[in-house]
Scaffold this active site. Structure first.
Site, PDB file in Angstrom:
ATOM      1  CB  SER A   1      -0.951  -0.039   1.202  1.00 15.59           C
ATOM      2  OG  SER A   1      -1.892   1.022   1.135  1.00 15.59           O
TER       3      SER A   1
ATOM      4  CG  HIS B   1      -4.292  -0.653  -0.997  1.00 11.26           C
ATOM      5  ND1 HIS B   1      -4.047  -0.654   0.354  1.00 11.26           N
ATOM      6  CD2 HIS B   1      -4.848  -1.860  -1.275  1.00 11.26           C
ATOM      7  CE1 HIS B   1      -4.434  -1.809   0.867  1.00 11.26           C
ATOM      8  NE2 HIS B   1      -4.918  -2.561  -0.099  1.00 11.26           N
TER       9      HIS B   1
ATOM     10  CG  ASP C   1      -5.808  -5.388   2.126  1.00 12.89           C
ATOM     11  OD1 ASP C   1      -6.302  -6.498   2.392  1.00 12.89           O
ATOM     12  OD2 ASP C   1      -5.791  -4.904   0.980  1.00 12.89           O
TER      13      ASP C   1
END
Length: 216
Positions: A32, A59, A152
């Site tokens: 991310s 992401h 995540d």
């Protein structure tokens, strides 16, 4: 090789031989915040003839087209593609999830895209990729969690390890954003907890290559 970190479940640290040779049929990577910078070091260091496919979720803003495939394709020896629905998986190719779609693996193997609800506020979500890849590759899957600002990937990499796959986590102390690798290490005692350059060296052992130094 340093020991893997112990975690809240009280398991003793594990010591792994520093090689993935003969153990891996696919690699899944989640990142991310700070992930593009990390992958810019990692992916160009890999050889042009990989013996495994690599699937990546990072992401991204949903409202803009992704430029990751051309960006990395110009710098990598291995072919780089943005994932497409029902696309057959080619060994040696690096696949990026497109913006606003979950990336999954189907039998075949082939790629699948989903517009289902975000997971951990993310679409694509790392957990979705990791968990779907287990159904295809089972214990021959290696999962990597890199820098990021949320959790995540923690559930997904835990599922990979429970299935017998290999869990690799960037050392949070070396990550630009430590929250995501730290969240993974709260769930599991990873097989490998390493700074980025040592993760790169470990991935190179899949094909029997070794490096002693990765330039910053």
């Amino acid at each position: 090789m340093r020991e893997a970190a112990a975690h809240a479940h009280g398991r003793a640290p594990m010591t792994e031989a520093p090689t993935l040779a003969g153990r891996v049929s696919a690699v899944v990577i989640g990142a991310s915040a700070g992930g593009i910078e990390a992958l810019m070091r990692m992916l160009p260091a890999l050889p042009g003839r990989l013996s495994v496919p690599i699937f990546i979720v990072i992401h991204l803003p949903r409202e803009r087209p992704s430029l990751l495939a051309p960006l990395f394709g110009a710098r990598c020896a291995a072919p780089v593609r943005e994932a497409e629905d029902k696309l057959p998986v080619e060994i040696g190719t690096i696949y990026f999830a497109p913006p606003d779609y979950h990336l999954l693996l189907d039998k075949g193997p082939s790629l699948a895209l989903s517009a289902d609800e975000p997971v951990n506020y993310s679409r694509p979500a790392i957990d979705i990729l990791f968990e779907s890849a287990i159904d295809v590759y089972g214990a021959r899957l290696a999962a990597v969690v890199l820098t990021g600002a949320n959790d995540d990937g923690a559930a997904g990499i835990a599922a990979v390890q429970r299935t017998g796959g290999i869990a690799i986590v960037q050392d949070p102390k070396t990550a630009l954003f430590p929250a995501m690798p730290a969240a993974a290490l709260k769930r599991i005692a990873a097989n490998f907890v390493l700074p980025l350059d040592e993760i790169i060296a470990l991935l190179l052992t899949i094909d029997g290559s070794t490096v002693t130094k990765v330039d910053a």
